[in-house]
Write an enzyme that holds these catalytic residues in place. Structure first.
Site, PDB file in Angstrom:
ATOM      1  N   SER A 139       0.835  -1.270   0.161  1.00 46.07           N
ATOM      2  CA  SER A 139      -0.216   0.159  -0.238  1.00 46.07           C
ATOM      3  C   SER A 139       1.074   1.323  -0.255  1.00 46.07           C
ATOM      4  CB  SER A 139      -0.558  -0.082   1.123  1.00 46.07           C
ATOM      5  OG  SER A 139      -1.449   1.121   1.563  1.00 46.07           O
ATOM      6  N   TYR A 152      -1.296  -0.667  10.786  1.00 42.42           N
ATOM      7  CA  TYR A 152      -1.749  -0.934   9.088  1.00 42.42           C
ATOM      8  C   TYR A 152      -0.762  -0.542   8.785  1.00 42.42           C
ATOM      9  CZ  TYR A 152      -3.785  -0.767   4.765  1.00 42.42           C
ATOM     10  OH  TYR A 152      -3.540  -1.159   3.440  1.00 42.42           O
TER      11      TYR A 152
HETATM   12  N1  LIG Z   1      -8.939  -0.419  -0.794  1.00 45.20           N
HETATM   13  C1  LIG Z   1      -8.393   0.670  -0.393  1.00 45.20           C
HETATM   14  O1  LIG Z   1      -8.132   1.820  -0.063  1.00 45.20           O
HETATM   15  C2  LIG Z   1      -6.686  -0.474  -0.105  1.00 45.20           C
HETATM   16  C3  LIG Z   1      -5.740   0.645  -0.656  1.00 45.20           C
HETATM   17  C4  LIG Z   1      -4.409  -0.121  -0.423  1.00 45.20           C
HETATM   18  C5  LIG Z   1      -3.890  -1.136  -0.607  1.00 45.20           C
HETATM   19  N2  LIG Z   1      -5.070  -1.935  -0.195  1.00 45.20           N
HETATM   20  C6  LIG Z   1      -4.659  -3.385   0.184  1.00 45.20           C
HETATM   21  O2  LIG Z   1      -5.580  -3.485  -1.549  1.00 45.20           O
HETATM   22  C7  LIG Z   1      -5.329  -5.732  -0.508  1.00 45.20           C
HETATM   23  C8  LIG Z   1      -7.456  -5.767  -0.923  1.00 45.20           C
HETATM   24  O3  LIG Z   1      -7.674  -4.881  -0.313  1.00 45.20           O
HETATM   25  P1  LIG Z   1      -8.975  -4.160  -0.977  1.00 45.20           P
HETATM   26  O4  LIG Z   1      -9.571  -3.796  -0.582  1.00 45.20           O
HETATM   27  O5  LIG Z   1      -9.414  -5.064  -2.076  1.00 45.20           O
HETATM   28  O6  LIG Z   1     -10.215  -5.647   0.552  1.00 45.20           O
HETATM   29  P2  LIG Z   1     -11.249  -6.194   0.127  1.00 45.20           P
HETATM   30  O7  LIG Z   1     -12.177  -6.251   1.785  1.00 45.20           O
HETATM   31  O8  LIG Z   1     -12.656  -5.315  -0.577  1.00 45.20           O
HETATM   32  O9  LIG Z   1     -10.857  -7.218   0.097  1.00 45.20           O
HETATM   33  C9  LIG Z   1     -10.232  -7.882   1.202  1.00 45.20           C
HETATM   34  C10 LIG Z   1     -10.973  -9.787   0.399  1.00 45.20           C
HETATM   35  O10 LIG Z   1      -9.986 -10.563   1.407  1.00 45.20           O
HETATM   36  C11 LIG Z   1     -10.749 -11.569   2.302  1.00 45.20           C
HETATM   37  N3  LIG Z   1     -10.476 -11.528   3.304  1.00 45.20           N
HETATM   38  C12 LIG Z   1      -9.915 -11.203   4.287  1.00 45.20           C
HETATM   39  N4  LIG Z   1      -9.012 -12.304   4.916  1.00 45.20           N
HETATM   40  C13 LIG Z   1      -8.592 -13.326   4.676  1.00 45.20           C
HETATM   41  C14 LIG Z   1      -8.161 -13.810   5.748  1.00 45.20           C
HETATM   42  N5  LIG Z   1      -7.961 -14.430   6.877  1.00 45.20           N
HETATM   43  N6  LIG Z   1      -7.811 -14.862   4.821  1.00 45.20           N
HETATM   44  C15 LIG Z   1      -8.141 -15.063   3.533  1.00 45.20           C
HETATM   45  N7  LIG Z   1      -8.741 -14.246   2.993  1.00 45.20           N
HETATM   46  C16 LIG Z   1      -9.450 -13.373   3.468  1.00 45.20           C
HETATM   47  C17 LIG Z   1     -11.895 -10.940   2.016  1.00 45.20           C
HETATM   48  O11 LIG Z   1     -12.608 -11.809   2.678  1.00 45.20           O
HETATM   49  C18 LIG Z   1     -12.279  -9.857   0.846  1.00 45.20           C
HETATM   50  O12 LIG Z   1     -12.319 -10.782   0.098  1.00 45.20           O
HETATM   51  C19 LIG Z   1      -5.635  -6.186   0.966  1.00 45.20           C
HETATM   52  O13 LIG Z   1      -4.057  -5.986   1.521  1.00 45.20           O
HETATM   53  C20 LIG Z   1      -5.426  -4.025   1.166  1.00 45.20           C
HETATM   54  O14 LIG Z   1      -4.952  -3.859   2.389  1.00 45.20           O
HETATM   55  C21 LIG Z   1      -6.367  -1.559   0.181  1.00 45.20           C
END
Ligand SMILES: NC(=O)c1ccc[n+]([C@@H]2O[C@H](COP(=O)([O-])OP(=O)(O)OC[C@H]3O[C@@H](n4cnc5c(N)ncnc54)[C@H](O)[C@@H]3O)[C@@H](O)[C@H]2O)c1
Length: 248
Positions: A139, A152
């Protein structure tokens, strides 16, 4: 068909960025395992996408569960080319000393320990084949952190360092390891970063992104496809911003 003949696991592939990565990989010819703790959502998505897409229920913070995921992928695909460590969670925006120990442990387990557990389960296989691509979804939080998301942010900084050291250790075995640093994106997780999902809070976040929009799952799919394809065969150890200029 830039991933034609390749096989991939995408953790957290049933939602948000992970789903965008799955869709792009499948469109480019890969066979993909959607590995998610939400097994129902993974199965629903896999059945919509047809042949070559598998669903697996996994908790990426649990060693036995990750080993079962790896075994299932190797048995179904016969070999694994690409691993995307995408599943991640956050605590809510909170002063650092007020984050509960349970929430802290959850962030460490899902965002950090998972990278160790998937490496333990799949790096020996990639080494034995002399090829492989691992992509960690970190991130901008690990590069240009915002206040009140301290633990985080730190977990994503850890992930970037893990990417670089995995890359240098695995290079002699033909395994490339890279990361993506997305900026705030339009996924279900966004409201957890915003704290309160109001037009004012969205405007505040958007004001820090020079290109003037949130990232989308498709942006992550496109960048992931490049880094995991043979087009990036000389690229390892990078943590590439997908952030509309946020970290400049
Ligand atoms: N959305 C943002 O703004 C953002 C920004 C930077 C980085 N990220 C990173 O991107 C990645 C995806 O985030 P997103 O926004 O798509 O989130 P999201 O919540 O839409 O999706 C995350 C997925 O991970 C699954 N998950 C959660 N815990 C789990 C576990 N213990 N085992 C297996 N699966 C699990 C959830 O069920 C979900 O389907 C993450 O690592 C997040 O930190 C997100």
């Amino acid at each position: 068909m830039r991933l034609d003949g390749k096989t991939a696991i995408v953790t957290g592939g049933a939602s948000g960025f992970g789903a965008g990565i799955v869709r792009k990989f499948v469109a480019e010819g890969a066979r993909v395992m959607i590995a998610d703790i939400n097994g129902d959502a993974a199965r629903a998505m896999a059945s919509d996408m047809g042949d070559g897409v598998l669903a697996q229920t996994v908790d990426v913070g649990d060693g036995a569960s990750v080993q079962a995921m790896a075994d299932a992928a190797l048995s179904a695909f016969g070999g694994l080319d690409i691993l995307v460590n995408n599943a991640g969670v956050t605590h809510l925006p909170t002063p650092m000393e007020e984050v509960s120990e349970d929430e802290f442990d959850r962030v460490v387990r899902v965002n950090m320990k998972s990278v160790y557990l998937t490496a333990r389960a799949l790096v020996p296989h990639m080494k034995s084949r002399g090829t492989g691509a691992i992509l960690n979804i970190a991130s901008t939080a690990g590069v240009s952190p915002r206040p009140r998301l301290n633990w985080y942010n730190a977990s994503k900084g850890w992930m970037i360092t893990a990417t670089r050291t995995m890359a240098v250790e695995l290079a002699p075995d033909g395994v490339r390891v890279n990361a993506l640093n997305p900026v705030a994106g339009e996924t279900p997780l966004l409201k957890s970063f915003l704290g309160e999902d109001t037009p004012e809070m969205r405007a505040k976040f958007l004001a820090t992104i020079p290109l003037g929009r949130f990232s989308q799952p498709e942006d992550l799919g496109n960048a992931a496809c490049f880094l995991c394809s043979d087009e990036a065969s000389m690229i390892t150890g990078v943590a590439m911003e997908v952030d509309g200029g946020r970290c400049i």
